[in-house]
Design an enzyme around this catalytic site. Structure first.
Site, PDB file in Angstrom:
ATOM      1  N   GLY A  18      28.058  21.624 -20.722  1.00 13.62           N
ATOM      2  CA  GLY A  18      28.356  22.602 -19.665  1.00 13.62           C
ATOM      3  C   GLY A  18      28.784  22.034 -18.325  1.00 13.62           C
ATOM      4  CB  SER A  19      29.931  18.745 -17.028  1.00 11.52           C
ATOM      5  OG  SER A  19      31.097  18.438 -17.744  1.00 11.52           O
ATOM      6  CG  MET A  93      32.495  21.979 -29.170  1.00 14.22           C
ATOM      7  SD  MET A  93      34.022  21.471 -28.326  1.00 14.22           S
ATOM      8  CE  MET A  93      34.354  19.947 -29.173  1.00 14.22           C
ATOM      9  CG  LEU A  96      37.872  31.984 -29.728  1.00 12.07           C
ATOM     10  CD1 LEU A  96      38.290  32.258 -28.281  1.00 12.07           C
ATOM     11  CD2 LEU A  96      36.639  32.817 -30.098  1.00 12.07           C
ATOM     12  CG  ASN A 110      40.390  24.932 -24.862  1.00 15.58           C
ATOM     13  OD1 ASN A 110      39.187  24.841 -24.578  1.00 15.58           O
ATOM     14  ND2 ASN A 110      40.975  24.094 -25.710  1.00 15.58           N
ATOM     15  CG  HIS A 112      42.244  19.320 -25.928  1.00 17.07           C
ATOM     16  ND1 HIS A 112      41.329  19.501 -26.946  1.00 17.07           N
ATOM     17  CD2 HIS A 112      43.009  18.260 -26.281  1.00 17.07           C
ATOM     18  CE1 HIS A 112      41.539  18.589 -27.875  1.00 17.07           C
ATOM     19  NE2 HIS A 112      42.555  17.828 -27.508  1.00 17.07           N
ATOM     20  CD  GLU A 145      49.101  32.552 -33.005  1.00 18.40           C
ATOM     21  OE1 GLU A 145      48.693  33.168 -31.990  1.00 18.40           O
ATOM     22  OE2 GLU A 145      50.258  32.129 -33.108  1.00 18.40           O
ATOM     23  CG  ASP A 148      43.139  21.831 -29.156  1.00 13.38           C
ATOM     24  OD1 ASP A 148      42.492  22.676 -28.519  1.00 13.38           O
ATOM     25  OD2 ASP A 148      42.593  20.932 -29.830  1.00 13.38           O
ATOM     26  CD  GLU A 177      37.602  17.484 -19.655  1.00 13.30           C
ATOM     27  OE1 GLU A 177      36.949  18.518 -19.844  1.00 13.30           O
ATOM     28  OE2 GLU A 177      37.588  16.531 -20.452  1.00 13.30           O
TER      29      GLU A 177
HETATM   30  C1  GAR Z   1      35.063  18.481 -22.378  1.00 12.60           C
HETATM   31  O1  GAR Z   1      35.536  17.159 -22.359  1.00 12.60           O
HETATM   32  C2  GAR Z   1      36.129  19.417 -22.915  1.00 12.60           C
HETATM   33  O2  GAR Z   1      37.424  19.069 -22.523  1.00 12.60           O
HETATM   34  C3  GAR Z   1      35.950  19.230 -24.393  1.00 12.60           C
HETATM   35  O3  GAR Z   1      34.569  19.163 -24.594  1.00 12.60           O
HETATM   36  C4  GAR Z   1      33.961  18.621 -23.425  1.00 12.60           C
HETATM   37  C5  GAR Z   1      32.882  19.577 -22.965  1.00 12.60           C
HETATM   38  O4  GAR Z   1      32.145  19.046 -21.910  1.00 12.60           O
HETATM   39  N1  GAR Z   1      36.549  20.294 -25.124  1.00 12.60           N
HETATM   40  C6  GAR Z   1      37.097  20.143 -26.318  1.00 12.60           C
HETATM   41  O5  GAR Z   1      37.145  19.087 -26.903  1.00 12.60           O
HETATM   42  C7  GAR Z   1      37.661  21.422 -26.920  1.00 12.60           C
HETATM   43  N2  GAR Z   1      38.591  21.112 -27.929  1.00 12.60           N
HETATM   44  P1  GAR Z   1      31.249  19.963 -20.995  1.00 12.60           P
HETATM   45  O6  GAR Z   1      30.374  20.790 -21.944  1.00 12.60           O
HETATM   46  O7  GAR Z   1      30.452  19.031 -20.164  1.00 12.60           O
HETATM   47  O8  GAR Z   1      32.148  20.845 -20.171  1.00 12.60           O
END
Ligand code: GAR
Length: 192
Positions: A18-19, A93, A96, A110, A112, A145, A148, A177
């Site tokens: 959840g950062s 993760m 949808l 999203n 990524h 759909e 990524d 991010e």
């Molecule tokens: C993040 O690096 C995000 O980009 C990635 O998961 C991590 C979640 O970190 N997302 C994916 O890989 C989706 N395909 P967080 O829970 O600390 O935000």
């Protein structure tokens, strides 16, 4: 039921740490924010990120992911109940379905951890290092759909250092991010 405040009612979906949720909450509390986070949904009852929603008194709900259809039906009901205009996936993760995306009929973003279209899916940092790429980075895109693959709203590069391993690269990209997700939201909502 959430009243309109001129800001877009936003739901953030998470699965774990959840950062990115934390950074979106921080952004949503600024004057310039175009969103109000009205709901956080997790497919994982133990997601650490739920604590950030709790700290900020944001409604948060975990939905058991027994199967896609049941999960998505429950999610759609919640999104209606909270008048959600925008979904931000933040480390969510699960994929949808096209049917969910059609039924929701509003933008889904999203984030990524790669320079899409490179390295869709998982394990992006190690794949970039193994391929001896000079740069990796992060991308915010519209969810469609295909995994990524939706329209890219914002992308930022990060240099891969000789000394990098998956963990160190992940750490630097995560910082990026946290910066680009709020910017991408502004870009989407103001069409610039
Ligand atoms: C993040 O690096 C995000 O980009 C990635 O998961 C991590 C979640 O970190 N997302 C994916 O890989 C989706 N395909 P967080 O829970 O600390 O935000």
């Amino acid at each position: 039921m959430e009243k309109s405040s001129g800001k877009k009612n936003t739901a953030v979906l998470i699965s774990g740490r959840g950062s990115n949720l934390r950074s979106l909450i921080k952004y949503s509390k600024t004057k310039k924010s175009l969103i109000k986070i009205v709901l956080v949904v997790s497919d994982n009852f133990n997601a650490k990120g739920l604590s950030y929603a709790n700290k900020s008194n944001i409604n948060n709900i975990s939905i058991k992911y027994s199967n896609k259809k049941i999960f998505e039906d429950r999610l759609l009901k919640l999104l209606k109940r909270y008048n959600v205009d925008l979904i931000c996936l933040a480390g969510f993760m699960k994929i949808l379905s096209g049917s969910f995306i059609k039924k929701f009929y509003k933008p889904i973003l999203n984030i990524h951890p790669s320079l899409l279209p490179k390295y869709k899916g998982l394990n992006t940092h190690n794949r970039a290092i193994q391929n001896k790429d000079k740069y990796s980075g992060a991308t915010v895109h519209i969810v469609n759909e295909k995994l990524d693959s939706g329209r890219i709203i914002l992308q930022k590069k990060v240099k891969i250092l000789k000394s990098d391993n998956g963990k160190s690269l992940e750490k630097r990209i995560l910082k990026i991010e946290h910066k680009i997700y709020p910017k991408a939201i502004t870009r989407l909502l103001t069409n610039y």
